[in-house]
Design an enzyme around this catalytic site. Structure first.
Site, PDB file in Angstrom:
ATOM      1  N   GLY A   5       0.835  -1.208   0.000  1.00 58.45           N
ATOM      2  CA  GLY A   5       0.000   0.000   0.000  1.00 58.45           C
ATOM      3  C   GLY A   5       0.862   1.247   0.000  1.00 58.45           C
ATOM      4  CG  PHE A   6       4.401   1.668  -2.659  1.00 57.71           C
ATOM      5  CD1 PHE A   6       3.760   0.636  -3.324  1.00 57.71           C
ATOM      6  CD2 PHE A   6       5.047   2.637  -3.409  1.00 57.71           C
ATOM      7  CE1 PHE A   6       3.762   0.574  -4.711  1.00 57.71           C
ATOM      8  CE2 PHE A   6       5.058   2.585  -4.799  1.00 57.71           C
ATOM      9  CZ  PHE A   6       4.404   1.549  -5.451  1.00 57.71           C
ATOM     10  CB  SER A  64      -2.598   8.759   3.368  1.00 55.66           C
ATOM     11  OG  SER A  64      -3.612   9.133   2.492  1.00 55.66           O
ATOM     12  CG  MET A  65      -1.424   5.571   7.068  1.00 58.84           C
ATOM     13  SD  MET A  65      -0.565   6.618   8.251  1.00 58.84           S
ATOM     14  CE  MET A  65       0.351   5.413   9.176  1.00 58.84           C
ATOM     15  CG  PHE A  92       1.821   2.194  14.059  1.00 53.73           C
ATOM     16  CD1 PHE A  92       2.755   1.249  14.469  1.00 53.73           C
ATOM     17  CD2 PHE A  92       1.025   1.890  12.958  1.00 53.73           C
ATOM     18  CE1 PHE A  92       2.894   0.039  13.809  1.00 53.73           C
ATOM     19  CE2 PHE A  92       1.156   0.682  12.285  1.00 53.73           C
ATOM     20  CZ  PHE A  92       2.092  -0.244  12.713  1.00 53.73           C
ATOM     21  CG  HIS A 138     -10.637   8.478  11.646  1.00 56.53           C
ATOM     22  ND1 HIS A 138     -11.232   7.989  12.770  1.00 56.53           N
ATOM     23  CD2 HIS A 138      -9.341   8.064  11.684  1.00 56.53           C
ATOM     24  CE1 HIS A 138     -10.344   7.296  13.467  1.00 56.53           C
ATOM     25  NE2 HIS A 138      -9.189   7.326  12.839  1.00 56.53           N
ATOM     26  CE  LYS A 167     -10.774   4.558  10.026  1.00 56.00           C
ATOM     27  NZ  LYS A 167      -9.753   3.653   9.468  1.00 56.00           N
ATOM     28  N   GLY A 226     -10.430   0.990  13.531  1.00 53.36           N
ATOM     29  CA  GLY A 226      -9.827  -0.137  14.254  1.00 53.36           C
ATOM     30  C   GLY A 226      -9.478   0.257  15.680  1.00 53.36           C
TER      31      GLY A 226
HETATM   32  N1  LIG Z   1      -2.458   1.511  12.577  1.00 59.05           N
HETATM   33  C1  LIG Z   1      -2.350   2.830  12.407  1.00 59.05           C
HETATM   34  O1  LIG Z   1      -1.764   3.558  13.232  1.00 59.05           O
HETATM   35  C2  LIG Z   1      -2.937   3.451  11.203  1.00 59.05           C
HETATM   36  C3  LIG Z   1      -3.669   2.687  10.346  1.00 59.05           C
HETATM   37  N2  LIG Z   1      -4.225   3.217   9.227  1.00 59.05           N
HETATM   38  C4  LIG Z   1      -4.918   2.288   8.358  1.00 59.05           C
HETATM   39  O2  LIG Z   1      -4.089   2.005   7.250  1.00 59.05           O
HETATM   40  C5  LIG Z   1      -4.908   1.681   6.119  1.00 59.05           C
HETATM   41  C6  LIG Z   1      -4.482   2.536   4.934  1.00 59.05           C
HETATM   42  O3  LIG Z   1      -4.783   3.874   5.211  1.00 59.05           O
HETATM   43  P1  LIG Z   1      -4.451   5.036   4.155  1.00 59.05           P
HETATM   44  O4  LIG Z   1      -3.017   5.016   3.828  1.00 59.05           O
HETATM   45  O5  LIG Z   1      -5.040   6.275   4.692  1.00 59.05           O
HETATM   46  O6  LIG Z   1      -5.310   4.542   2.896  1.00 59.05           O
HETATM   47  P2  LIG Z   1      -5.129   4.895   1.363  1.00 59.05           P
HETATM   48  O7  LIG Z   1      -6.429   4.608   0.705  1.00 59.05           O
HETATM   49  O8  LIG Z   1      -4.526   6.244   1.204  1.00 59.05           O
HETATM   50  O9  LIG Z   1      -4.036   3.832   0.844  1.00 59.05           O
HETATM   51  C7  LIG Z   1      -4.277   2.464   0.697  1.00 59.05           C
HETATM   52  C8  LIG Z   1      -3.355   1.953  -0.412  1.00 59.05           C
HETATM   53  O10 LIG Z   1      -3.429   0.540  -0.450  1.00 59.05           O
HETATM   54  C9  LIG Z   1      -3.345   0.142  -1.830  1.00 59.05           C
HETATM   55  N3  LIG Z   1      -3.945  -1.186  -1.943  1.00 59.05           N
HETATM   56  C10 LIG Z   1      -5.228  -1.522  -2.272  1.00 59.05           C
HETATM   57  N4  LIG Z   1      -5.394  -2.865  -2.189  1.00 59.05           N
HETATM   58  C11 LIG Z   1      -4.189  -3.374  -1.806  1.00 59.05           C
HETATM   59  C12 LIG Z   1      -3.716  -4.682  -1.549  1.00 59.05           C
HETATM   60  N5  LIG Z   1      -4.512  -5.759  -1.644  1.00 59.05           N
HETATM   61  N6  LIG Z   1      -2.421  -4.822  -1.166  1.00 59.05           N
HETATM   62  C13 LIG Z   1      -1.591  -3.760  -1.062  1.00 59.05           C
HETATM   63  N7  LIG Z   1      -1.978  -2.496  -1.297  1.00 59.05           N
HETATM   64  C14 LIG Z   1      -3.261  -2.309  -1.651  1.00 59.05           C
HETATM   65  C15 LIG Z   1      -4.081   1.224  -2.588  1.00 59.05           C
HETATM   66  O11 LIG Z   1      -3.607   1.249  -3.896  1.00 59.05           O
HETATM   67  P3  LIG Z   1      -4.457   1.965  -5.055  1.00 59.05           P
HETATM   68  O12 LIG Z   1      -4.515   3.392  -4.656  1.00 59.05           O
HETATM   69  O13 LIG Z   1      -3.628   1.740  -6.253  1.00 59.05           O
HETATM   70  O14 LIG Z   1      -5.792   1.306  -5.062  1.00 59.05           O
HETATM   71  C16 LIG Z   1      -3.691   2.476  -1.793  1.00 59.05           C
HETATM   72  O15 LIG Z   1      -2.549   3.095  -2.330  1.00 59.05           O
HETATM   73  C17 LIG Z   1      -6.362   1.899   6.565  1.00 59.05           C
HETATM   74  O16 LIG Z   1      -6.920   0.662   6.953  1.00 59.05           O
HETATM   75  C18 LIG Z   1      -6.215   2.798   7.778  1.00 59.05           C
HETATM   76  O17 LIG Z   1      -7.275   2.644   8.674  1.00 59.05           O
HETATM   77  C19 LIG Z   1      -4.077   4.527   8.927  1.00 59.05           C
HETATM   78  C20 LIG Z   1      -3.388   5.358   9.766  1.00 59.05           C
HETATM   79  C21 LIG Z   1      -2.745   4.880  10.957  1.00 59.05           C
HETATM   80  O1  LIG Z   2      -7.653   5.559   8.573  1.00 60.25           O
HETATM   81  C1  LIG Z   2      -6.994   6.223   9.390  1.00 60.25           C
HETATM   82  O2  LIG Z   2      -6.609   7.372   9.166  1.00 60.25           O
HETATM   83  C2  LIG Z   2      -6.645   5.606  10.680  1.00 60.25           C
HETATM   84  N1  LIG Z   2      -6.926   4.341  10.856  1.00 60.25           N
HETATM   85  C3  LIG Z   2      -6.650   3.577  12.016  1.00 60.25           C
HETATM   86  C4  LIG Z   2      -7.929   3.091  12.630  1.00 60.25           C
HETATM   87  O3  LIG Z   2      -8.847   2.664  11.901  1.00 60.25           O
HETATM   88  O4  LIG Z   2      -8.038   3.113  13.863  1.00 60.25           O
HETATM   89  C5  LIG Z   2      -5.718   4.285  12.975  1.00 60.25           C
HETATM   90  C6  LIG Z   2      -5.939   5.757  13.072  1.00 60.25           C
HETATM   91  O5  LIG Z   2      -7.157   5.977  13.703  1.00 60.25           O
HETATM   92  C7  LIG Z   2      -5.921   6.399  11.694  1.00 60.25           C
END
Ligand SMILES: NC(=O)C1=CN([C@@H]2O[C@H](COP(=O)(O)OP(=O)(O)OC[C@H]3O[C@@H](n4cnc5c(N)ncnc54)[C@H](OP(=O)(O)O)[C@@H]3O)[C@@H](O)[C@H]2O)C=CC1
Ligand SMILES: O=C(O)C1=N[C@H](C(=O)O)C[C@H](O)C1
EC number: 1.17.1.8
Length: 260
Positions: free
Chosen positions: A9-10, A13-14, A123, A150, A154, A160
């Protein structure tokens, strides 16, 4: 030798924050990235080092890294984590939305493979502390509600973090909450979702990043705990620690506190 890392998922946003953090740290190496929707696997197309392998299908990989960091989608993260465990990579799952059954399956698979793994609902250190304080408060205040807020992009609700907070509240309670009967919802959903007898209210608004408030109520008093992530950089310190410490775990664990 640096720890080699794959970010799934590089381009998200994350994922972008995570790859930048890994590239900055000389103790880490961005060995590979993965997303299934890529048009090309040329690293130059994504401004990545020439040494970073780019994958758009799981079947093209062998074991390109020691640690698999996942910020993908609720639908993709489970299959990704299974793949990582089956191919000698330690998954750190930041992606939200995995079910309890999926977590149980990953725990079993990690045990069978003699591998570590970590699911991190949040995190951010402020969120980790909020969840621990919420568990402590629930001993004395079994009646609690969560408001999570959020950004509007989202995909999943509730967050989560909110689900994990509700689990920790349930684990911390010494008595059951008052049975709240709300037979009259003039607009369906007005009382929010319910997980482990903790109502959860999800707010999605532009301008927000990630925020959570837990409200506890008792006879004649109330307690409110709140945490705010104003920037996604807030997640990077915890992720950096997780990457460096995850292989000290015995088996699959849930929560950043396991590696702090
Ligand atoms: N644990 C924590 O502290 C945090 C967790 N999160 C979680 O992280 C996740 C991602 O958030 P965010 O970055 O905002 O989301 P985004 O939608 O910005 O990014 C997700 C990315 O994943 C890619 N993707 C889609 N399907 C797959 C797959 N099967 N395998 C690998 N990559 C894939 C997408 O690609 P494409 O664009 O090409 O479709 C996209 O670039 C969410 O579930 C969010 O809740 C977020 C913040 C903090
Ligand atoms: O999607 C987000 O942005 C975030 N997702 C995680 C969650 O679902 O709890 C962590 C954080 O809240 C940011």
């Amino acid at each position: 030798m640096p720890t080699t890392v794959l970010v799934a998922g590089f381009r998200g946003s994350m994922g972008q924050k995570a790859t930048a953090m890994i590239k900055r740290d000389p103790e880490l190496e961005l060995a590979a990235v993965y997303s299934p929707h890529l048009e090309t696997t040329d690293p130059a197309a994504y401004d990545l080092p020439a040494t970073t392998q780019v994958f758009n299908q799981l079947s093209a990989m062998d074991t390109p890294a020691q640690v698999w960091v996942d910020f993908s989608t609720p639908a993709g993260a489970f299959e990704n984590a299974q793949f990582a465990l089956e191919h000698g990579m330690t998954p750190i799952i930041g992606t939200s939305g995995l079910s309890d059954d999926q977590v149980a399956q990953l725990t079993k698979l990690a045990k069978e493979q003699h591998q570590a793994g970590l699911l991190v609902p949040n995190f951010g250190l402020s969120a980790v502390l909020l969840m621990q304080f919420a568990k402590q408060a629930a001993q004395y205040f079994p009646d609690a509600e969560i408001i999570e807020m959020h950004h509007a992009d989202k995909k999943d609700s509730p967050s989560g973090t909110a689900v994990n907070t509700a689990k920790m509240i349930a684990a911390g309670r010494k008595q059951a909450p008052e049975t709240v009967e709300n037979p009259v919802e003039t607009i369906p959903g007005a009382r929010g979702a319910n997980y482990e007898d903790v109502p959860i209210h999800a707010v999605r608004l532009p301008g927000y990043v990630a925020h959570e408030q837990v409200l506890f109520g008792g006879p004649g008093e109330a307690l409110t705990i709140r945490q705010d992530s104003f920037d996604r950089e807030s997640f990077m310190h915890g992720l950096n620690i997780a990457i460096k410490q995850v292989n000290r775990l015995k088996g699959f664990a849930v929560g950043l506190e396991n590696v702090l």
